[in-house]
Design a protein around this motif. Structure first.
Motif, PDB file in Angstrom:
ATOM      1  N   LEU A 128     -16.285 -14.037   8.254  1.00 38.42           N
ATOM      2  CA  LEU A 128     -15.768 -14.095   9.616  1.00 38.42           C
ATOM      3  C   LEU A 128     -14.448 -14.866   9.656  1.00 38.42           C
ATOM      4  O   LEU A 128     -13.506 -14.474  10.357  1.00 38.42           O
ATOM      5  CB  LEU A 128     -16.805 -14.757  10.529  1.00 38.42           C
ATOM      6  N   LYS A 129     -14.380 -15.924   8.867  1.00 42.78           N
ATOM      7  CA  LYS A 129     -13.145 -16.714   8.813  1.00 42.78           C
ATOM      8  C   LYS A 129     -12.011 -15.903   8.208  1.00 42.78           C
ATOM      9  O   LYS A 129     -10.861 -15.966   8.670  1.00 42.78           O
ATOM     10  CB  LYS A 129     -13.395 -17.994   8.005  1.00 42.78           C
ATOM     11  N   GLU A 130     -12.307 -15.113   7.166  1.00 44.78           N
ATOM     12  CA  GLU A 130     -11.280 -14.275   6.547  1.00 44.78           C
ATOM     13  C   GLU A 130     -10.732 -13.251   7.534  1.00 44.78           C
ATOM     14  O   GLU A 130      -9.528 -12.977   7.564  1.00 44.78           O
ATOM     15  CB  GLU A 130     -11.873 -13.548   5.336  1.00 44.78           C
ATOM     16  N   LEU A 131     -11.616 -12.671   8.359  1.00 43.82           N
ATOM     17  CA  LEU A 131     -11.192 -11.653   9.315  1.00 43.82           C
ATOM     18  C   LEU A 131     -10.195 -12.200  10.334  1.00 43.82           C
ATOM     19  O   LEU A 131      -9.264 -11.500  10.751  1.00 43.82           O
ATOM     20  CB  LEU A 131     -12.409 -11.093  10.061  1.00 43.82           C
ATOM     21  N   PHE A 132     -10.393 -13.466  10.760  1.00 44.14           N
ATOM     22  CA  PHE A 132      -9.558 -14.020  11.822  1.00 44.14           C
ATOM     23  C   PHE A 132      -8.460 -14.959  11.327  1.00 44.14           C
ATOM     24  O   PHE A 132      -7.614 -15.373  12.122  1.00 44.14           O
ATOM     25  CB  PHE A 132     -10.454 -14.771  12.825  1.00 44.14           C
ATOM     26  N   SER A 133      -8.455 -15.308  10.057  1.00 47.63           N
ATOM     27  CA  SER A 133      -7.525 -16.333   9.557  1.00 47.63           C
ATOM     28  C   SER A 133      -6.059 -15.919   9.648  1.00 47.63           C
ATOM     29  O   SER A 133      -5.177 -16.780   9.713  1.00 47.63           O
ATOM     30  CB  SER A 133      -7.873 -16.693   8.104  1.00 47.63           C
TER      31      SER A 133
ATOM     32  N   GLY B 261     -25.906 -11.330  14.899  1.00 45.96           N
ATOM     33  CA  GLY B 261     -24.856 -10.370  15.215  1.00 45.96           C
ATOM     34  C   GLY B 261     -23.766 -10.922  16.104  1.00 45.96           C
ATOM     35  O   GLY B 261     -22.977 -10.160  16.669  1.00 45.96           O
ATOM     36  N   SER B 262     -23.719 -12.247  16.253  1.00 42.84           N
ATOM     37  CA  SER B 262     -22.693 -12.873  17.087  1.00 42.84           C
ATOM     38  C   SER B 262     -22.256 -14.183  16.459  1.00 42.84           C
ATOM     39  O   SER B 262     -22.934 -14.720  15.572  1.00 42.84           O
ATOM     40  CB  SER B 262     -23.221 -13.116  18.502  1.00 42.84           C
ATOM     41  N   GLY B 263     -21.122 -14.700  16.928  1.00 43.23           N
ATOM     42  CA  GLY B 263     -20.623 -15.958  16.399  1.00 43.23           C
ATOM     43  C   GLY B 263     -19.446 -16.472  17.205  1.00 43.23           C
ATOM     44  O   GLY B 263     -19.072 -15.894  18.235  1.00 43.23           O
ATOM     45  N   PHE B 264     -18.850 -17.567  16.740  1.00 48.41           N
ATOM     46  CA  PHE B 264     -17.727 -18.204  17.430  1.00 48.41           C
ATOM     47  C   PHE B 264     -16.622 -18.522  16.432  1.00 48.41           C
ATOM     48  O   PHE B 264     -16.897 -18.926  15.298  1.00 48.41           O
ATOM     49  CB  PHE B 264     -18.181 -19.494  18.126  1.00 48.41           C
ATOM     50  N   VAL B 265     -15.387 -18.364  16.890  1.00 50.89           N
ATOM     51  CA  VAL B 265     -14.216 -18.705  16.085  1.00 50.89           C
ATOM     52  C   VAL B 265     -13.293 -19.527  16.957  1.00 50.89           C
ATOM     53  O   VAL B 265     -12.867 -19.059  18.030  1.00 50.89           O
ATOM     54  CB  VAL B 265     -13.481 -17.448  15.574  1.00 50.89           C
ATOM     55  N   ALA B 266     -12.997 -20.776  16.542  1.00 50.98           N
ATOM     56  CA  ALA B 266     -12.132 -21.669  17.317  1.00 50.98           C
ATOM     57  C   ALA B 266     -10.796 -21.840  16.605  1.00 50.98           C
ATOM     58  O   ALA B 266     -10.754 -22.161  15.412  1.00 50.98           O
ATOM     59  CB  ALA B 266     -12.804 -23.021  17.514  1.00 50.98           C
ATOM     60  N   PHE B 267      -9.690 -21.619  17.328  1.00 49.85           N
ATOM     61  CA  PHE B 267      -8.339 -21.770  16.790  1.00 49.85           C
ATOM     62  C   PHE B 267      -7.740 -23.096  17.233  1.00 49.85           C
ATOM     63  O   PHE B 267      -8.272 -23.781  18.117  1.00 49.85           O
ATOM     64  CB  PHE B 267      -7.464 -20.606  17.269  1.00 49.85           C
TER      65      PHE B 267
ATOM     66  N   GLU C 110      -5.837  -8.460  19.058  1.00 52.46           N
ATOM     67  CA  GLU C 110      -5.841  -7.631  17.849  1.00 52.46           C
ATOM     68  C   GLU C 110      -7.252  -7.247  17.393  1.00 52.46           C
ATOM     69  O   GLU C 110      -7.463  -6.135  16.888  1.00 52.46           O
ATOM     70  CB  GLU C 110      -5.122  -8.367  16.709  1.00 52.46           C
ATOM     71  N   MET C 111      -8.207  -8.138  17.577  1.00 51.26           N
ATOM     72  CA  MET C 111      -9.527  -7.927  16.978  1.00 51.26           C
ATOM     73  C   MET C 111     -10.551  -7.282  17.918  1.00 51.26           C
ATOM     74  O   MET C 111     -11.556  -6.742  17.454  1.00 51.26           O
ATOM     75  CB  MET C 111     -10.088  -9.258  16.476  1.00 51.26           C
ATOM     76  N   ASN C 112     -10.301  -7.335  19.215  1.00 50.83           N
ATOM     77  CA  ASN C 112     -11.264  -6.719  20.139  1.00 50.83           C
ATOM     78  C   ASN C 112     -11.307  -5.209  19.924  1.00 50.83           C
ATOM     79  O   ASN C 112     -10.268  -4.541  19.910  1.00 50.83           O
ATOM     80  CB  ASN C 112     -10.878  -7.044  21.582  1.00 50.83           C
ATOM     81  N   HIS C 113     -12.487  -4.654  19.723  1.00 48.62           N
ATOM     82  CA  HIS C 113     -12.743  -3.222  19.469  1.00 48.62           C
ATOM     83  C   HIS C 113     -12.335  -2.774  18.066  1.00 48.62           C
ATOM     84  O   HIS C 113     -12.374  -1.580  17.769  1.00 48.62           O
ATOM     85  CB  HIS C 113     -12.039  -2.336  20.499  1.00 48.62           C
ATOM     86  N   LYS C 114     -11.953  -3.699  17.210  1.00 48.50           N
ATOM     87  CA  LYS C 114     -11.571  -3.311  15.851  1.00 48.50           C
ATOM     88  C   LYS C 114     -12.828  -2.994  15.039  1.00 48.50           C
ATOM     89  O   LYS C 114     -13.832  -3.697  15.118  1.00 48.50           O
ATOM     90  CB  LYS C 114     -10.799  -4.445  15.178  1.00 48.50           C
ATOM     91  N   LEU C 115     -12.778  -1.910  14.239  1.00 48.18           N
ATOM     92  CA  LEU C 115     -13.922  -1.521  13.411  1.00 48.18           C
ATOM     93  C   LEU C 115     -14.019  -2.427  12.194  1.00 48.18           C
ATOM     94  O   LEU C 115     -13.060  -2.550  11.420  1.00 48.18           O
ATOM     95  CB  LEU C 115     -13.791  -0.067  12.954  1.00 48.18           C
ATOM     96  N   VAL C 116     -15.176  -3.058  12.033  1.00 49.09           N
ATOM     97  CA  VAL C 116     -15.447  -3.902  10.863  1.00 49.09           C
ATOM     98  C   VAL C 116     -16.808  -3.487  10.322  1.00 49.09           C
ATOM     99  O   VAL C 116     -17.823  -3.615  11.029  1.00 49.09           O
ATOM    100  CB  VAL C 116     -15.437  -5.403  11.225  1.00 49.09           C
ATOM    101  N   VAL C 117     -16.815  -2.942   9.102  1.00 49.10           N
ATOM    102  CA  VAL C 117     -18.026  -2.391   8.487  1.00 49.10           C
ATOM    103  C   VAL C 117     -18.644  -1.351   9.440  1.00 49.10           C
ATOM    104  O   VAL C 117     -19.829  -1.416   9.786  1.00 49.10           O
ATOM    105  CB  VAL C 117     -19.052  -3.491   8.130  1.00 49.10           C
ATOM    106  N   SER C 118     -17.810  -0.461   9.933  1.00 50.68           N
ATOM    107  CA  SER C 118     -18.189   0.685  10.786  1.00 50.68           C
ATOM    108  C   SER C 118     -18.760   0.271  12.144  1.00 50.68           C
ATOM    109  O   SER C 118     -19.407   1.064  12.814  1.00 50.68           O
ATOM    110  CB  SER C 118     -19.199   1.590  10.063  1.00 50.68           C
ATOM    111  N   LYS C 119     -18.531  -0.998  12.571  1.00 48.25           N
ATOM    112  CA  LYS C 119     -18.999  -1.435  13.883  1.00 48.25           C
ATOM    113  C   LYS C 119     -17.827  -2.032  14.665  1.00 48.25           C
ATOM    114  O   LYS C 119     -17.119  -2.906  14.147  1.00 48.25           O
ATOM    115  CB  LYS C 119     -20.117  -2.479  13.748  1.00 48.25           C
ATOM    116  N   PRO C 120     -17.602  -1.578  15.909  1.00 51.45           N
ATOM    117  CA  PRO C 120     -16.503  -2.139  16.707  1.00 51.45           C
ATOM    118  C   PRO C 120     -16.856  -3.535  17.208  1.00 51.45           C
ATOM    119  O   PRO C 120     -17.914  -3.749  17.802  1.00 51.45           O
ATOM    120  CB  PRO C 120     -16.363  -1.149  17.869  1.00 51.45           C
ATOM    121  N   LEU C 121     -15.970  -4.480  16.968  1.00 55.00           N
ATOM    122  CA  LEU C 121     -16.217  -5.861  17.406  1.00 55.00           C
ATOM    123  C   LEU C 121     -15.971  -6.004  18.905  1.00 55.00           C
ATOM    124  O   LEU C 121     -15.104  -5.331  19.475  1.00 55.00           O
ATOM    125  CB  LEU C 121     -15.302  -6.834  16.664  1.00 55.00           C
TER     126      LEU C 121
END
Length: 488
Positions: A328-333, A353-359, A371-382
């Motif tokens: 998850l950190k790699e996806l948003f870093s 199936g959920s989590g938090f990322v703080a910047f 950028e990440m809302n609705h992006k496909l990650v492992v065939s699932k839209p975030l």
């Protein structure tokens, strides 16, 4: 009855008081509340007892609806307020089936009953003091609406009670005159009644004599505590708590003669090191006080953390089970500096199936959100959104639901004709399943059109597997072989 030995003014008798006030609201009291009833007392007994004073309008003992068992209280109604006042004066604390009853005016307004207005609390009472003795003592200061000694399951006094006057002035006068006095050789506390929540919020502001100390060395003794704490004032007791084998639990209590000395000791010794151990020294608290303080501290910490990360913390859901904290950190870093990153899991460790990322900044969080809302990650839209507190999220959802309006769905009455009223003219289209107008004598004797998926009304006939609903006794259609009729 038990007697109280206390030097005071003669009791004031109010046999003809007909309009006591509670909270500044005057009412005409003809109804009496009768409490502390033995479960064997009947309506008839209550009627006979109160009928000795004056003619009773009605009596009722309140009972459990399911079992019919007495709830231990009831009501007696008179027609004249002076009769009610006289019954209260003469019959209060009269034994009925070997148990003294307790009478007060019935107050139907729950806000006034529960307000605590002019209500005082008395503790450290001698166990021999009963309801009547307490009433006789406090009646010297004004008209009493309610008086009660708290008892256990065996009817024995718990050493405290409550008295409610009809005015704040009477209550304050009783507190001023009786607080700290000796009653039956015991010094009593008399003060304003406080609910549990109010007591907890004010407990931290009150003075204290007992001090709690923890993180002691195992070699610390009672004498060591007395020596160290004795520098700040006179000590009545000091003890290190030990287990059954005599081994130190590394905490103890020190009680001071004067509250100010206890406060000085806490201020001076809290956080000091003794034998390489940093002591915690503070007010000794009850379990309820400690739990309330810890809960308040935790809620404050959570609130401060949420306020600090407002606009920088993102909520992410619809995560694949293979995504852990590192992935998850790699996806948003790439969108900025990440302060914290967490995938939520159940007690067995399975991802929710959920989590938090703080910047580190709101700008970075906004960029990642875009950028990440609705992006496909492992065939699932975030799904990515700004994290919200529970109460904020609930308020937002309520606002959304309040704006939603139900869709208007047209409905057709079961026997309503599917064509306009009156004789159809040329150019009007008939729906599938209807007979020509010449053979329909009146509205309501046809049958309702049945819709089949994929078939447009007015189109070619459908196969025979579809059977429309027909009124009983009627033949479908008008003529044999009649089909859709349309203007050429």
């Amino acid at each position: 009855m038990a007697q109280i030995e206390v030097q005071r003014q003669p009791a004031i008798s109010v046999p003809n008081a007909v309009a006591p006030q509670t909270g500044g609201v005057q009412f005409i009291p003809t109804s009496l509340y009768v409490g502390d009833l033995d479960v064997t007392v009947t309506d008839e007994q209550l009627f006979q007892l109160f009928g000795q004073v004056a003619r009773v309008a009605s009596v009722r003992i309140c009972r459990d609806l399911a079992t019919g068992r007495s709830l231990g209280y009831g009501y007696v109604n008179y027609s004249n307020p002076r009769d009610a006042a006289r019954a209260l004066d003469l019959l209060n604390f009269t034994p009925l089936n070997n148990k003294p009853i307790r009478i007060m005016y019935s107050q139907r307004d729950p806000s006034l009953r529960k307000s605590g207005t002019a209500n005082i609390f008395i503790k450290n009472l001698d166990k021999s003091i009963d309801h009547k003795a307490l009433h006789d003592t406090f009646s010297a200061f004004g008209n009493i609406l309610s008086c009660k000694i708290s008892t256990d399951g065996f009817g024995q006094s718990k050493g405290y009670g409550f008295v409610q006057f009809d005015s704040e002035e009477s209550a304050q006068n009783a507190i001023d005159k009786l607080n700290g006095m000796l009653i039956n050789d015991k010094q009593v506390y008399v003060g304003h009644f406080l609910r549990k929540q109010e007591r907890e919020t004010t407990s931290s502001k009150t003075k204290f004599n007992n001090v709690y100390v923890k993180n002691l060395s195992e070699s610390t003794t009672d004498e060591d505590l007395k020596t160290i704490f004795g520098e700040y004032g006179e000590i009545t007791s000091a003890v290190v708590m030990r287990d059954a084998d005599g081994k130190s639990k590394c905490f103890g209590f020190v009680n001071f003669e004067i509250a100010d000395d206890a406060a000085k000791a806490v201020e001076a010794l809290n956080g000091k090191k003794f034998e390489e151990k940093e002591w915690y020294v503070g007010k000794a608290q009850k379990k309820s006080e400690r739990e309330y303080e810890l809960k308040s501290r935790f809620e404050q910490t959570v609130k401060e953390a949420a306020d600090k990360l407002k606009g920088m913390n993102l909520y992410v859901k619809n995560l694949d089970d293979s995504i852990d904290d590192e992935k998850l950190k790699e996806l948003f870093s790439e969108y900025g500096k990440i302060i914290s990153c967490k995938v939520m899991r159940d007690p067995s460790g399975v991802s929710k199936g959920s989590g938090f990322v703080a910047f580190s900044t709101p700008e970075e969080a906004s960029r990642a959100l875009a950028e990440m809302n609705h992006k496909l990650v492992v065939s699932k839209p975030l799904y990515v959104a700004l994290a919200q507190k529970q109460e904020e999220r609930r308020a937002s959802l309520q606002a959304q639901f309040s704006q939603m309006r139900p869709l208007a769905i047209p409905s057709v009455a079961p026997r309503m004709p599917m064509y306009p009223s009156g004789a159809p003219g040329l150019g009007q289209q008939f729906l599938y399943g209807q007979a020509p107008p010449a053979i329909i004598p009146q509205a309501g004797f046809g049958y309702q059109q049945q819709l089949v998926p994929g078939v447009r009304p007015g189109g070619p006939p459908v196969p025979n597997f579809f059977v429309p609903m027909v009124q009983q006794g009627q033949r479908p259609g008008g003529r044999r072989g009649a089909g859709p009729f349309q203007q050429a």
